[in-house]
Enzyme design. Sequence first.
Site, PDB file in Angstrom:
ATOM      1  CG  HIS A   1      -1.980  -0.826   0.957  1.00 17.69           C
ATOM      2  ND1 HIS A   1      -2.814  -1.059  -0.076  1.00 17.69           N
ATOM      3  CD2 HIS A   1      -2.306  -2.070   2.142  1.00 17.69           C
ATOM      4  CE1 HIS A   1      -3.639  -2.097   0.319  1.00 17.69           C
ATOM      5  NE2 HIS A   1      -3.198  -2.671   1.592  1.00 17.69           N
TER       6      HIS A   1
ATOM      7  CG  ASP B   1      -2.967  -8.262   0.392  1.00 23.92           C
ATOM      8  OD1 ASP B   1      -2.238  -8.647   1.408  1.00 23.92           O
ATOM      9  OD2 ASP B   1      -3.915  -7.624   0.787  1.00 23.92           O
TER      10      ASP B   1
ATOM     11  CG  HIS C   1      -6.758  -5.067   1.444  1.00 24.42           C
ATOM     12  ND1 HIS C   1      -6.114  -6.322   2.418  1.00 24.42           N
ATOM     13  CD2 HIS C   1      -7.916  -4.828   2.046  1.00 24.42           C
ATOM     14  CE1 HIS C   1      -6.980  -6.432   3.223  1.00 24.42           C
ATOM     15  NE2 HIS C   1      -8.082  -5.323   3.066  1.00 24.42           N
TER      16      HIS C   1
ATOM     17  CG  ASP D   1      -5.054 -10.068   3.108  1.00 29.03           C
ATOM     18  OD1 ASP D   1      -4.914 -10.483   1.960  1.00 29.03           O
ATOM     19  OD2 ASP D   1      -5.014  -8.944   3.290  1.00 29.03           O
TER      20      ASP D   1
HETATM   21 ZN   LIG Z   1      -4.393  -7.229   2.495  1.00 31.42          ZN
END
Ligand SMILES: [Zn+2]
Length: 344
Positions: A160, A196, A198, A285
Amino acid sequence: MKLIYSDDHRDHAGAKEMRYDEMIPMSESPERMDMIMEALVNAGHNDVVVPKSFSLEAVYKVHDPAFVSFLERAYPLWEAEFGPGGYATAYTFGMRGMAQAPNQSIHSMLSCYTFDVCVPIVEGTWKAIRSAVDVALTGVDIIQGGEKAVFSLCRPPGHHASGDLAGGYCYLNNAAIAAQAHLDGGARRVAILDIDYHHGNGSQHIFYEREDVFFASLHARPEDEYPFLMGYATEVGKGDGKGYNLNLPMPKGTDFSSYVLALQVALRRIEHYAPDVLVISLGVDTFVDDPVGGFELQSPDYSVIGQMIAQLSLPTHFIMEGGYAMEALGTNVANVISGYCQDG
Ligand SMILES: [Zn+2]
């Protein structure tokens, strides 16, 4: 497969995070690494390498030196104002219409260099950030030394974080630093596959206008999930980078029968791109019981993911990102690595 791991992440701990309307202990904890290492060793992956120490030279290829300096100085500045034992976190953010140049106040720097409240900086955070970079760069050395695959157990995660912005548990972008170091070490092209849950907004932003790094991300769509403002399929790169960014957003509730189709699309595109090195931003995740995620992958699915990645037969550098379902976290990560080794 060699695993690169250091205990130096351990003191990056003790802060709380805001999850919508409540303050909860950070999901991104040192215990995550304990679960992962235990499961890897139990699965027979016990070739653990201690990272070498690197200067910040490779970091500055990806990150603004002023941002890096902020990360190093944030806790001491915070402690000077509030005393020991707390954690630095932003009060405001440098949004539209606001100046983007911080002054020397720690609050001004936090406003400028972080984009959410999920990047607390405790006393041990900088040491962990540096260590995660060393873990990533040691993996680059090992791949350049001729190993087919390596796993850098980075903590904190990185995908991120962009060139001058931390968020989402991420401070420096380990995968991006590694990708750039692979290029600087002689690779002509590098692909990053981010699995991931996200969207890897930081990695995308860093390489968005470049053709020497192809970025592909499978993630929950921005309508449903953090970071909410990025990760659309329409984001395909810009300028020289046009056509070298692939987003495959999926709705909450996606199970493996749909996920695997997206993974095939990403792998075909990577195969066509023909990189010299493949960097995997490995988040698990996507697991059905993950407290932060919303997909429905099961533990055996991760073995299949590892096998499918191995079928590309590329030098592969796994870099740890997210995954927060503590009971299954280790198994899921180990399944990816075992699946890869079984088919690689
Ligand atoms: Zn994540």
